[in-house]
Every structure is written in C-alpha cells, then in structure tokens.
Design a protein around this motif. Structure first.
Motif, PDB file in Angstrom:
ATOM      1  N   SER A  35       0.821  -1.196   0.000  1.00  0.00           N
ATOM      2  CA  SER A  35       0.000   0.000   0.000  1.00  0.00           C
ATOM      3  C   SER A  35       0.862   1.255   0.000  1.00  0.00           C
ATOM      4  O   SER A  35       1.913   1.299   0.620  1.00  0.00           O
ATOM      5  CB  SER A  35      -0.897  -0.009   1.244  1.00  0.00           C
ATOM      6  OG  SER A  35      -1.585   1.197   1.359  1.00  0.00           O
TER       7      SER A  35
ATOM      8  N   SER B 216      -0.379   3.997   1.234  1.00  0.00           N
ATOM      9  CA  SER B 216      -0.981   4.810   2.279  1.00  0.00           C
ATOM     10  C   SER B 216       0.048   5.140   3.349  1.00  0.00           C
ATOM     11  O   SER B 216       0.808   4.272   3.772  1.00  0.00           O
ATOM     12  CB  SER B 216      -2.150   4.067   2.937  1.00  0.00           C
ATOM     13  OG  SER B 216      -3.132   3.783   1.983  1.00  0.00           O
TER      14      SER B 216
ATOM     15  N   PRO C 288      -0.718   5.728   9.759  1.00  0.00           N
ATOM     16  CA  PRO C 288      -1.550   6.636  10.557  1.00  0.00           C
ATOM     17  C   PRO C 288      -0.792   7.069  11.819  1.00  0.00           C
ATOM     18  O   PRO C 288       0.150   6.391  12.245  1.00  0.00           O
ATOM     19  CB  PRO C 288      -2.770   5.788  10.922  1.00  0.00           C
ATOM     20  CG  PRO C 288      -2.326   4.377  10.800  1.00  0.00           C
ATOM     21  CD  PRO C 288      -1.247   4.370   9.753  1.00  0.00           C
TER      22      PRO C 288
ATOM     23  N   SER D 181      -8.401  -1.346   4.609  1.00  0.00           N
ATOM     24  CA  SER D 181      -8.817  -0.016   4.158  1.00  0.00           C
ATOM     25  C   SER D 181     -10.280   0.292   4.447  1.00  0.00           C
ATOM     26  O   SER D 181     -10.804   1.264   3.934  1.00  0.00           O
ATOM     27  CB  SER D 181      -8.551   0.125   2.652  1.00  0.00           C
ATOM     28  OG  SER D 181      -9.301  -0.847   1.952  1.00  0.00           O
ATOM     29  N   THR D 182     -10.935  -0.504   5.287  1.00  0.00           N
ATOM     30  CA  THR D 182     -12.343  -0.280   5.605  1.00  0.00           C
ATOM     31  C   THR D 182     -12.611  -0.621   7.066  1.00  0.00           C
ATOM     32  O   THR D 182     -12.156  -1.639   7.564  1.00  0.00           O
ATOM     33  CB  THR D 182     -13.256  -1.158   4.727  1.00  0.00           C
ATOM     34  OG1 THR D 182     -12.926  -0.948   3.356  1.00  0.00           O
ATOM     35  CG2 THR D 182     -14.714  -0.824   4.941  1.00  0.00           C
TER      36      THR D 182
ATOM     37  N   PRO E  28     -10.404   5.278   4.223  1.00  0.00           N
ATOM     38  CA  PRO E  28      -9.373   6.175   4.754  1.00  0.00           C
ATOM     39  C   PRO E  28      -9.816   7.638   4.738  1.00  0.00           C
ATOM     40  O   PRO E  28     -10.509   8.074   3.828  1.00  0.00           O
ATOM     41  CB  PRO E  28      -8.199   5.973   3.787  1.00  0.00           C
ATOM     42  CG  PRO E  28      -8.470   4.678   3.100  1.00  0.00           C
ATOM     43  CD  PRO E  28      -9.956   4.492   3.087  1.00  0.00           C
ATOM     44  N   ASP E  29      -9.415   8.360   5.753  1.00  0.00           N
ATOM     45  CA  ASP E  29      -9.686   9.803   5.857  1.00  0.00           C
ATOM     46  C   ASP E  29     -11.165  10.139   5.743  1.00  0.00           C
ATOM     47  O   ASP E  29     -11.545  11.109   5.088  1.00  0.00           O
ATOM     48  CB  ASP E  29      -8.887  10.583   4.805  1.00  0.00           C
ATOM     49  CG  ASP E  29      -7.393  10.375   4.953  1.00  0.00           C
ATOM     50  OD1 ASP E  29      -6.920  10.393   6.099  1.00  0.00           O
ATOM     51  OD2 ASP E  29      -6.718  10.185   3.932  1.00  0.00           O
TER      52      ASP E  29
ATOM     53  N   GLY F 161      -6.934   6.113  10.156  1.00  0.00           N
ATOM     54  CA  GLY F 161      -6.259   5.018   9.480  1.00  0.00           C
ATOM     55  C   GLY F 161      -6.433   3.722  10.233  1.00  0.00           C
ATOM     56  O   GLY F 161      -7.203   3.634  11.190  1.00  0.00           O
TER      57      GLY F 161
ATOM     58  N   SER G 111      -4.036   0.533  11.955  1.00  0.00           N
ATOM     59  CA  SER G 111      -2.695   0.123  12.358  1.00  0.00           C
ATOM     60  C   SER G 111      -2.785  -1.083  13.275  1.00  0.00           C
ATOM     61  O   SER G 111      -3.568  -1.065  14.243  1.00  0.00           O
ATOM     62  CB  SER G 111      -1.987   1.277  13.070  1.00  0.00           C
ATOM     63  OG  SER G 111      -0.679   0.905  13.445  1.00  0.00           O
TER      64      SER G 111
END
Length: 136
Positions: A20, A22, A25, A71-72, A108-109, A123, A125
């Motif tokens: 990723s 990304s 976070p 991511s969700t 995300p965000d 995010g 983690s």
C-alpha cells in the motif's frame, strides 16, 4: 513467446510486492485506552469488538467497532433519545440507520457524525481503527 512473457511476469511480481502507498496513521494520543472516550474526547486505537461509551450530552450511548480491514472500518453507534441523525463524508463512506443504531462503513480519511459526536477515521494500524472522537 516465452521470452516476452517472462519480463512481463517479473514486472508484475515487483508491482504486486510494493504494498500500500498509504501513509502510516498517527499513533493515537490515548493508545488503546477506550475508557479515555468516556468524556467525549479521545484519540484511540480500537480493535474489532472494541466499545466506547460517551456522556449523555453527545446523545450517543456507545460506539462499537464491528470490523477492521486494511482499508475499511465498520462502526455501529447507539443513540440516546428520540431525535437522531448522522452523516458520512470521505472516501468509501456509507451510512445507514435503524432505530437508535447508526452503522457507518468508513474508508481512509473519512468522518462520520452522529447526533452530537464526530468520529474521524485516521487510518488502520496493527488491526485497530485509529479514531479521533470529539463533540460537535
């Protein structure tokens, strides 16, 4: 034919291994202490099944993390009182309500508001949703 296919497969293997893009976070200010949310203001890492409670003036009794994926994140908030409402904004953001429960799927965000509470997904983690929660 095989000579042309091998470089393409090698390039695909390199791209697939990139992972990723990304950014990592932030570390949550309150760590994994979900009780820090009891005053309505916190920044926590909440795992699946994690439950936070809030002061009555937020008109939100609790927030439970239903699931956390790469991511969700799916959150379920339980409201207080007969008047309730919420919104969901950001990437891959969906929300629905049923009775006093408000369910939001956040990418995300993204930010969800429910009654008098705002919840930002900063995010994911280590399998936990990094959430910033504050009153509106």
């Amino acid at each position: 034919m095989l000579r042309r296919l091998l470089p393409a497969l090698a390039a695909l293997a390199v791209v697939a291994g990139c992972g990723s893009n990304s950014p990592e976070p932030p570390k949550p200010a309150d760590g994994g202490d979900l009780d820090a949310c009891s005053d309505g203001v916190c920044e926590v890492g909440a795992p699946p099944g994690g439950r936070m409670t809030f002061p009555e003036e937020t008109r939100v009794e609790s927030l439970t993390v239903r699931s956390v994926e790469e991511s969700t994140v799916v959150l379920v908030a339980r409201g207080i009182g007969s008047r309730s409402g919420g919104t969901c904004t950001g990437k891959r953001c969906e929300a629905s309500a049923s009775g006093l429960d408000f369910t939001a799927t956040l990418g995300p965000d993204s930010t969800v508001t429910y009654n008098d509470l705002s919840i930002d997904l900063l995010g994911v983690s280590d399998g936990a949703a990094i959430l910033r929660i504050k009153p509106l």
